[in-house]
Design a protein around this motif. Structure first.
Motif, short mmCIF file in Angstrom:
data_model
loop_
_atom_site.label_atom_id
_atom_site.label_comp_id
_atom_site.label_asym_id
_atom_site.label_seq_id
_atom_site.Cartn_x
_atom_site.Cartn_y
_atom_site.Cartn_z
N GLN A 194 0.84 -1.20 0.00
CA GLN A 194 0.00 0.00 0.00
C GLN A 194 0.87 1.25 0.00
O GLN A 194 0.57 2.23 -0.68
N GLU A 195 1.98 1.19 0.75
CA GLU A 195 2.92 2.31 0.76
C GLU A 195 3.60 2.46 -0.61
O GLU A 195 3.82 3.57 -1.09
N VAL A 196 3.92 1.31 -1.20
CA VAL A 196 4.55 1.32 -2.53
C VAL A 196 3.62 2.00 -3.53
O VAL A 196 4.05 2.84 -4.33
N LEU A 197 2.33 1.68 -3.46
CA LEU A 197 1.37 2.33 -4.35
C LEU A 197 1.40 3.84 -4.13
O LEU A 197 1.41 4.62 -5.08
N GLY A 198 1.44 4.25 -2.87
CA GLY A 198 1.52 5.68 -2.55
C GLY A 198 2.71 6.34 -3.22
O GLY A 198 2.59 7.43 -3.80
N GLU A 199 3.85 5.67 -3.19
CA GLU A 199 5.07 6.20 -3.82
C GLU A 199 4.91 6.26 -5.34
O GLU A 199 5.35 7.22 -5.99
N LEU A 200 4.29 5.23 -5.91
CA LEU A 200 4.09 5.20 -7.37
C LEU A 200 3.14 6.32 -7.79
O LEU A 200 3.32 6.93 -8.84
N VAL A 201 2.12 6.58 -6.97
CA VAL A 201 1.18 7.66 -7.29
C VAL A 201 1.92 9.00 -7.24
O VAL A 201 1.71 9.87 -8.09
N LYS A 202 2.82 9.14 -6.26
CA LYS A 202 3.64 10.37 -6.20
C LYS A 202 4.40 10.59 -7.50
O LYS A 202 4.51 11.71 -8.00
N MET A 203 4.92 9.49 -8.06
CA MET A 203 5.70 9.58 -9.29
C MET A 203 4.82 9.82 -10.52
O MET A 203 5.16 10.58 -11.41
N GLY A 216 -4.76 14.27 4.83
CA GLY A 216 -4.37 13.23 5.79
C GLY A 216 -5.08 11.91 5.57
O GLY A 216 -5.38 11.18 6.52
N VAL A 217 -5.36 11.57 4.30
CA VAL A 217 -5.99 10.27 4.02
C VAL A 217 -4.89 9.24 3.78
O VAL A 217 -4.06 9.39 2.88
N MET A 218 -4.87 8.20 4.61
CA MET A 218 -3.86 7.16 4.42
C MET A 218 -4.30 6.20 3.31
O MET A 218 -5.49 5.89 3.19
N TRP A 219 -3.34 5.74 2.54
CA TRP A 219 -3.66 4.86 1.40
C TRP A 219 -4.43 3.63 1.83
O TRP A 219 -5.34 3.17 1.14
N THR A 220 -4.06 3.09 3.01
CA THR A 220 -4.71 1.87 3.46
C THR A 220 -6.23 2.02 3.57
O THR A 220 -6.98 1.07 3.36
N LEU A 221 -6.70 3.24 3.84
CA LEU A 221 -8.15 3.47 3.95
C LEU A 221 -8.87 3.27 2.63
O LEU A 221 -10.02 2.84 2.61
N VAL A 222 -8.22 3.64 1.55
CA VAL A 222 -8.93 3.59 0.26
C VAL A 222 -8.58 2.39 -0.61
O VAL A 222 -9.35 2.04 -1.50
N VAL A 223 -7.44 1.77 -0.36
CA VAL A 223 -7.05 0.67 -1.27
C VAL A 223 -6.81 -0.69 -0.61
O VAL A 223 -6.52 -1.64 -1.32
N SER A 224 -6.93 -0.80 0.71
CA SER A 224 -6.55 -2.08 1.32
C SER A 224 -7.37 -3.24 0.76
O SER A 224 -6.84 -4.32 0.52
N ASP A 278 -15.13 12.90 1.35
CA ASP A 278 -15.26 13.10 -0.09
C ASP A 278 -14.27 12.23 -0.87
O ASP A 278 -14.61 11.60 -1.87
N ILE A 279 -13.01 12.26 -0.40
CA ILE A 279 -11.95 11.50 -1.07
C ILE A 279 -12.29 10.00 -1.01
O ILE A 279 -12.21 9.29 -2.01
N CYS A 280 -12.71 9.54 0.18
CA CYS A 280 -13.05 8.13 0.32
C CYS A 280 -14.18 7.73 -0.62
O CYS A 280 -14.15 6.66 -1.23
#
Length: 329
Positions: A194-203, A216-224, A278-280
């Protein structure tokens, strides 16, 4: 209209039959063409060896009648099954861990309540098969045992293979080899990815990464659930199966391709969000609609939209994200 799809799932009340029919009549033509090509390939004397041709064929979709066989071969499950004759049945006949059995029993009625083949009234009732596969797996891989999410994956494998033992070996291929540590008690691999996805999205989609950070939305909330259930109950069945075709052949980086495509394709829509809930909501929305239903064009997109994505990049990100998680403890 058929309320139940070919896999036994009841269609929701608001199912859009018109656009589905329009898509499926076009897709049927593709499927027929692919089926002829696959039959020729499988009749060939070499069977299926890893090659660019096979990779191309798999990316274009495996016809349902060949799906179980091809998954078994390309995942290594077939070889494992042949090297361990009788092993599966010995697991079922052996001593059982009561706690494991209880945990699995608890989840039986929660697995696909909307699928007619998993109902107690069904004949045969696939709950029994599912129970066997999960109990056997829990005793085969004691480090993992049983964890929620595995029931959905095993259930899908059973729907496709219609074979208990093959489902067991495919589950073993996924959990033991293809997915890095998603289902261990600590779920280290899952958290890392999930963190890796976050980094890839940054790129690749920096504006979305920035939005997530700002609110402050953590990736795990939306993609786990994307990772845990491998898109089951998130995307339409046909689309999930097409994703799995590639997952068994190309490995876990397919999950990142799908996730990145969903995010990138809907970037403008996600960026309309102005707060946390909203983001969720936006992340739930982007997994619906024609873009994901049209599985053939969707699969073409996952190989173009995110751009290049090498295993080396992912391995490197897994290392740095894994270390970061360890240090946070």
């Amino acid at each position: 209209f058929n309320r139940v799809d070919p896999y036994g799932f009841e269609r929701p009340e608001d199912f859009d039959y018109a656009s589905y029919e329009a898509f499926f009549s076009r897709y049927l033509v593709v499927l027929t063409r692919r089926a002829i090509k696959w039959s020729k390939l499988l009749k060939g004397h070499n069977g299926i060896q890893k090659s660019l041709k096979v990779k191309r064929y798999i990316r274009k979709g495996i016809p349902n009648e060949h799906r179980a066989l091809v998954w078994m071969i390309v995942s290594g499950a077939q070889a494992n099954m042949e090297q361990n004759p009788g092993y599966y049945h010995r697991l079922l006949e052996g001593e059982k861990n009561d706690k494991l059995v209880e945990a699995i029993k608890t989840d039986m009625n929660r697995t696909f309540p909307d699928n007619v083949k998993f109902r107690k009234t069904a004949d045969p009732c696939l709950q029994h098969t599912l129970y066997n596969v999960l109990v056997a797996y829990g005793h085969h891989n004691k480090a993992v045992g049983y964890c929620q999410g595995m029931n959905f994956i095993a259930g899908y494998l059973i729907l496709i293979t219609k074979n208990e033992e093959e489902s067991f070996w495919l589950l073993d291929a996924l959990i033991g080899r293809i997915l890095p540590d998603y289902y261990s008690p600590a779920m280290t691999g899952l958290k890392t990815d999930q963190e890796v996805l976050g980094e890839l999205v940054k790129m690749k989609v920096p504006a979305v990464a920035e939005l997530m950070e700002r609110h402050g939305v953590m990736w795990t909330l939306v993609v786990s659930r994307w990772f845990i259930c491998l898109f089951i109950d998130i995307l339409p069945v046909e689309t999930v199966l097409r994703i799995w075709d590639c997952l068994f052949y190309e490995g876990s980086k397919i999950i990142f391709r799908v996730a990145l495509t969903l995010i990138k394709q809907h970037q403008a829509f996600i960026l309309e969000a102005t707060n946390f809930p909203d983001i969720c909501d936006k992340f739930k929305e982007i997994t619906k609609g024609t873009f994901v239903t049209e599985c053939h064009s969707f699969m073409q997109k996952i190989f173009t939209e995110p751009g290049s994505l090498s295993m080396a990049t992912i391995t490197k990100l897994r290392e740095t994200c894994g270390e970061k998680l360890l240090s946070q403890g």
